[in-house]
Design an enzyme around this catalytic site. Structure first.
Site, short mmCIF file in Angstrom:
data_model
loop_
_atom_site.label_atom_id
_atom_site.label_comp_id
_atom_site.label_asym_id
_atom_site.label_seq_id
_atom_site.Cartn_x
_atom_site.Cartn_y
_atom_site.Cartn_z
N ASN A 140 41.74 39.31 51.06
CA ASN A 140 40.94 40.17 52.09
C ASN A 140 41.37 41.69 52.14
O ASN A 140 41.68 42.20 53.40
CB ASN A 140 41.09 39.52 53.63
CG ASN A 140 40.54 40.11 54.83
OD1 ASN A 140 40.93 40.12 55.79
ND2 ASN A 140 39.18 40.62 54.59
N CYS A 157 40.55 43.76 49.17
CA CYS A 157 39.91 44.32 48.27
C CYS A 157 38.41 44.26 48.45
O CYS A 157 37.64 44.91 49.02
CB CYS A 157 40.32 44.19 46.70
SG CYS A 157 42.09 44.18 46.31
N SER A 168 36.44 41.86 50.15
CA SER A 168 35.64 41.67 51.35
C SER A 168 35.73 42.68 52.40
O SER A 168 34.64 42.90 53.04
CB SER A 168 35.96 40.32 51.93
OG SER A 168 37.40 40.35 52.37
N ASP A 211 36.87 40.20 40.62
CA ASP A 211 38.03 40.47 41.45
C ASP A 211 38.64 41.67 40.57
O ASP A 211 39.08 42.00 39.58
CB ASP A 211 39.13 39.23 41.21
CG ASP A 211 40.46 39.59 41.96
OD1 ASP A 211 40.48 40.63 42.60
OD2 ASP A 211 41.24 38.31 42.22
P1 4NP Z 1 40.61 40.48 46.93
O1 4NP Z 1 41.65 40.65 45.86
O2 4NP Z 1 40.59 38.86 47.02
O3 4NP Z 1 39.23 41.02 46.53
O4 4NP Z 1 41.07 40.89 48.27
C1 4NP Z 1 42.81 40.37 45.81
C2 4NP Z 1 43.95 40.72 46.42
C3 4NP Z 1 44.91 40.08 46.17
C4 4NP Z 1 45.09 38.90 45.08
C5 4NP Z 1 44.22 38.74 44.36
C6 4NP Z 1 42.91 39.21 44.49
N1 4NP Z 1 46.63 38.64 44.99
O5 4NP Z 1 46.77 37.69 44.12
O6 4NP Z 1 47.51 39.03 45.77
#
Ligand code: 4NP
Length: 177
Positions: free
Chosen positions: A17, A19, A21, A132
């Site tokens: 939450n 990047c 979304s 991602d």
């Molecule tokens: P999001 O991206 O799911 O698009 O917000 C990520 C943010 C953090 C992490 C992985 C994906 N993480 O592993 O901390």
């Protein structure tokens, strides 16, 4: 004020939450505002993990949003089972998070609210994840924004049929005499 109908409540979901979304929420809001549909929606975003609860969006998401003229003001939160009651549509960024959200569904009604956002991308044929970008570069965030923009167009087209959104647009508040 919306005299016509309840707002359509849409929740965007990724892992952290920070990047995808929050960027998707901002881009979708920008799109519906351009289309004159902003008043028909309530939007939010959440992550399936608790990794970044309380954090602001990633700097790269903020910077891509700024290219669209969007200011992202969001504080990361974790998806919770109550979200099934509070939202009409739960749009998830990839199949891992889709499975995580579906795992919390308590009924068929809950399950039917959950979609992979990218199934609304007219350019996607057999791959429906929004990749991602967290370990990627700013170009990966740019790609996310383009996928989300196209998916926003497709989702609104879907809603025009599913929610008769176009007929809602034709109605106006009554004139005061
Ligand atoms: P999001 O991206 O799911 O698009 O917000 C990520 C943010 C953090 C992490 C992985 C994906 N993480 O592993 O901390």
């Amino acid at each position: 004020m919306n005299l016509l109908r309840e707002e359509i409540k849409v929740l965007f979901v990724c892992l952290g939450n920070i990047c995808r979304s929050p960027l998707a929420e901002g881009i979708f809001k920008n799109y519906i505002t351009q289309q004159g549909l902003g008043q028909f929606f309530y939007l939010d975003s959440a992550g399936t993990s608790d990794y970044h609860v309380g954090a602001a969006p990633d700097q790269r998401a903020l910077s891509i949003a700024a290219d669209y003229g969007i200011v992202l003001q969001h504080c990361a939160r974790q998806f919770k089972p109550d979200d099934f009651q509070n939202f009409d549509y739960i749009l998830v960024m990839d199949h891992l998070n889709y499975d995580a959200v579906l795992g919390l569904a308590a009924s068929l009604v809950d399950q039917k609210k959950v979609f992979l956002l990218r199934t609304f991308d007219a350019q996607s044929i057999d791959f429906f994840d929004v990749p991602d970008p967290y370990y990627g570069a700013v170009e990966d965030f740019q790609e996310v924004s383009e996928i989300v923009w196209r998916s926003s167009q497709g989702f609104v087209k879907f809603l025009i049929k599913a929610e008769q959104l176009d007929s809602a647009l034709l109605l106006r508040p009554p004139r005061l005499t």
